[in-house]
Design a protein around this motif. Structure first.
Motif, PDB file in Angstrom:
ATOM      1  N   GLN A 151      15.514  64.367  33.211  1.00  0.00           N
ATOM      2  CA  GLN A 151      15.457  63.081  33.911  1.00  0.00           C
ATOM      3  C   GLN A 151      14.598  63.192  35.165  1.00  0.00           C
ATOM      4  O   GLN A 151      13.810  62.291  35.475  1.00  0.00           O
ATOM      5  CB  GLN A 151      16.860  62.604  34.281  1.00  0.00           C
ATOM      6  CG  GLN A 151      17.670  62.100  33.103  1.00  0.00           C
ATOM      7  CD  GLN A 151      19.089  61.757  33.487  1.00  0.00           C
ATOM      8  OE1 GLN A 151      19.594  62.160  34.528  1.00  0.00           O
ATOM      9  NE2 GLN A 151      19.757  60.998  32.625  1.00  0.00           N
ATOM     10  N   ALA A 152      14.750  64.298  35.893  1.00  0.00           N
ATOM     11  CA  ALA A 152      13.950  64.492  37.106  1.00  0.00           C
ATOM     12  C   ALA A 152      12.463  64.576  36.757  1.00  0.00           C
ATOM     13  O   ALA A 152      11.623  64.011  37.465  1.00  0.00           O
ATOM     14  CB  ALA A 152      14.403  65.747  37.846  1.00  0.00           C
ATOM     15  N   ARG A 153      12.130  65.270  35.667  1.00  0.00           N
ATOM     16  CA  ARG A 153      10.729  65.357  35.244  1.00  0.00           C
ATOM     17  C   ARG A 153      10.179  63.983  34.879  1.00  0.00           C
ATOM     18  O   ARG A 153       9.051  63.637  35.238  1.00  0.00           O
ATOM     19  CB  ARG A 153      10.602  66.299  34.044  1.00  0.00           C
ATOM     20  CG  ARG A 153      10.721  67.749  34.404  1.00  0.00           C
ATOM     21  CD  ARG A 153      10.570  68.642  33.195  1.00  0.00           C
ATOM     22  NE  ARG A 153      10.737  70.031  33.570  1.00  0.00           N
ATOM     23  CZ  ARG A 153      11.160  70.969  32.755  1.00  0.00           C
ATOM     24  NH1 ARG A 153      11.449  70.675  31.498  1.00  0.00           N
ATOM     25  NH2 ARG A 153      11.293  72.215  33.165  1.00  0.00           N
ATOM     26  N   GLU A 154      10.992  63.202  34.145  1.00  0.00           N
ATOM     27  CA  GLU A 154      10.542  61.871  33.752  1.00  0.00           C
ATOM     28  C   GLU A 154      10.378  60.970  34.966  1.00  0.00           C
ATOM     29  O   GLU A 154       9.409  60.207  35.064  1.00  0.00           O
ATOM     30  CB  GLU A 154      11.528  61.266  32.754  1.00  0.00           C
ATOM     31  CG  GLU A 154      11.498  61.947  31.400  1.00  0.00           C
ATOM     32  CD  GLU A 154      12.607  61.487  30.478  1.00  0.00           C
ATOM     33  OE1 GLU A 154      13.400  60.597  30.865  1.00  0.00           O
ATOM     34  OE2 GLU A 154      12.692  62.011  29.357  1.00  0.00           O
ATOM     35  N   GLU A 155      11.318  61.051  35.916  1.00  0.00           N
ATOM     36  CA  GLU A 155      11.212  60.244  37.136  1.00  0.00           C
ATOM     37  C   GLU A 155       9.979  60.655  37.941  1.00  0.00           C
ATOM     38  O   GLU A 155       9.281  59.807  38.493  1.00  0.00           O
ATOM     39  CB  GLU A 155      12.471  60.397  37.980  1.00  0.00           C
ATOM     40  CG  GLU A 155      13.680  59.690  37.395  1.00  0.00           C
ATOM     41  CD  GLU A 155      14.958  59.960  38.175  1.00  0.00           C
ATOM     42  OE1 GLU A 155      14.905  60.600  39.248  1.00  0.00           O
ATOM     43  OE2 GLU A 155      16.019  59.527  37.697  1.00  0.00           O
ATOM     44  N   ARG A 156       9.718  61.963  38.006  1.00  0.00           N
ATOM     45  CA  ARG A 156       8.535  62.441  38.733  1.00  0.00           C
ATOM     46  C   ARG A 156       7.266  61.927  38.068  1.00  0.00           C
ATOM     47  O   ARG A 156       6.340  61.465  38.741  1.00  0.00           O
ATOM     48  CB  ARG A 156       8.538  63.966  38.781  1.00  0.00           C
ATOM     49  CG  ARG A 156       7.325  64.529  39.459  1.00  0.00           C
ATOM     50  CD  ARG A 156       7.336  66.017  39.465  1.00  0.00           C
ATOM     51  NE  ARG A 156       6.093  66.524  40.023  1.00  0.00           N
ATOM     52  CZ  ARG A 156       5.719  67.763  39.974  1.00  0.00           C
ATOM     53  NH1 ARG A 156       6.504  68.665  39.419  1.00  0.00           N
ATOM     54  NH2 ARG A 156       4.593  68.155  40.494  1.00  0.00           N
ATOM     55  N   ALA A 157       7.196  62.029  36.732  1.00  0.00           N
ATOM     56  CA  ALA A 157       6.009  61.548  36.013  1.00  0.00           C
ATOM     57  C   ALA A 157       5.826  60.047  36.234  1.00  0.00           C
ATOM     58  O   ALA A 157       4.699  59.578  36.443  1.00  0.00           O
ATOM     59  CB  ALA A 157       6.132  61.860  34.520  1.00  0.00           C
ATOM     60  N   THR A 195       6.910  58.299  38.819  1.00  0.00           N
ATOM     61  CA  THR A 195       6.498  58.104  40.208  1.00  0.00           C
ATOM     62  C   THR A 195       5.023  58.442  40.387  1.00  0.00           C
ATOM     63  O   THR A 195       4.288  57.716  41.068  1.00  0.00           O
ATOM     64  CB  THR A 195       7.359  58.975  41.147  1.00  0.00           C
ATOM     65  OG1 THR A 195       8.738  58.637  40.958  1.00  0.00           O
ATOM     66  CG2 THR A 195       6.987  58.776  42.601  1.00  0.00           C
ATOM     67  N   GLU A 196       4.575  59.534  39.774  1.00  0.00           N
ATOM     68  CA  GLU A 196       3.163  59.906  39.867  1.00  0.00           C
ATOM     69  C   GLU A 196       2.272  58.844  39.234  1.00  0.00           C
ATOM     70  O   GLU A 196       1.205  58.519  39.775  1.00  0.00           O
ATOM     71  CB  GLU A 196       2.923  61.261  39.199  1.00  0.00           C
ATOM     72  CG  GLU A 196       3.473  62.428  39.989  1.00  0.00           C
ATOM     73  CD  GLU A 196       3.321  63.755  39.265  1.00  0.00           C
ATOM     74  OE1 GLU A 196       2.903  63.761  38.086  1.00  0.00           O
ATOM     75  OE2 GLU A 196       3.635  64.786  39.886  1.00  0.00           O
TER      76      GLU A 196
END
Length: 195
Positions: free
Chosen positions: A74-80, A82-83
């Motif tokens: 989830q953190a990776r998806e949120e980061r992607a 956001t980017e």
């Protein structure tokens, strides 16, 4: 007869003592066995509880591991996400900045000519840089391949292929980035005024 009564009393006493002693010994033996069985059952119960606790702990560890993996994903998806949002905002800002002019809507004075010149220089800077960078890359490629041919430098075909691939990929990247930026849609003046 008195002796017989005395013997009966002594015999009865000894028999009572013997029977009581045997009963006490039997009671102690059976009590010890019963205590040992009770302790054995307690140990088995504790052992079974320990095994169940270990199984539960293993399951909790597995649940925590899965939850951790889900949280990381989830953190990776949120980061992607956001980017992507930030990249889009930066791109929009670059388009807005590119379409800004200094000379539009000004009165006709001698200073307006300088604003027109500033707009012209600013307007040709990016395309000139794009063409210049592509020319530098192509020139580097031509110089490199010419140098290898004139100097009879022996380069393995794998190394030569990798170098050519690197130059071509950079040229394609620069060209596609520049063309993509130049031909992307620009916001209208109404959209800019609303922003």
């Amino acid at each position: 007869m008195a002796d017989a009564g005395l013997f009966d009393i002594i015999g009865s006493s000894l028999l009572g003592i013997g029977t009581g002693g045997i009963a006490t010994i039997a009671q102690n033996i059976f009590g010890g066995i019963s205590g040992w069985i009770t302790e054995w059952q307690k140990r088995k119960t504790i052992e079974l509880q320990h095994k169940q606790e270990m199984v539960m702990a293993d399951k909790q560890i597995e649940v925590m591991r899965v939850e951790g993996e889900v949280a990381v994903q989830q953190a990776r998806e949120e980061r992607a996400m956001t980017e992507t949002i930030i990249d889009g905002q930066n791109y929009q800002q670059s388009l807005l900045h590119d379409s800004a002019t200094y000379s539009r809507g000004k009165e006709k004075t001698w200073a307006d000519f300088l604003l027109v010149v500033a707009d012209f220089v600013r307007g040709i800077t990016r395309p000139t840089m794009t063409v210049f960078l592509c020319w530098i890359t192509w020139s580097t490629y031509q110089h490199f391949t010419g140098y290898l041919a004139e100097s009879n430098v022996l380069v393995s075909s794998d190394t030569a292929n990798e170098m050519v691939r690197y130059i071509v990929m950079n040229t394609v990247f620069m060209s596609s980035s520049a063309v993509g930026w130049w031909f992307s849609s620009r916001p209208s003046n109404k959209a800019k005024a609303a922003a």
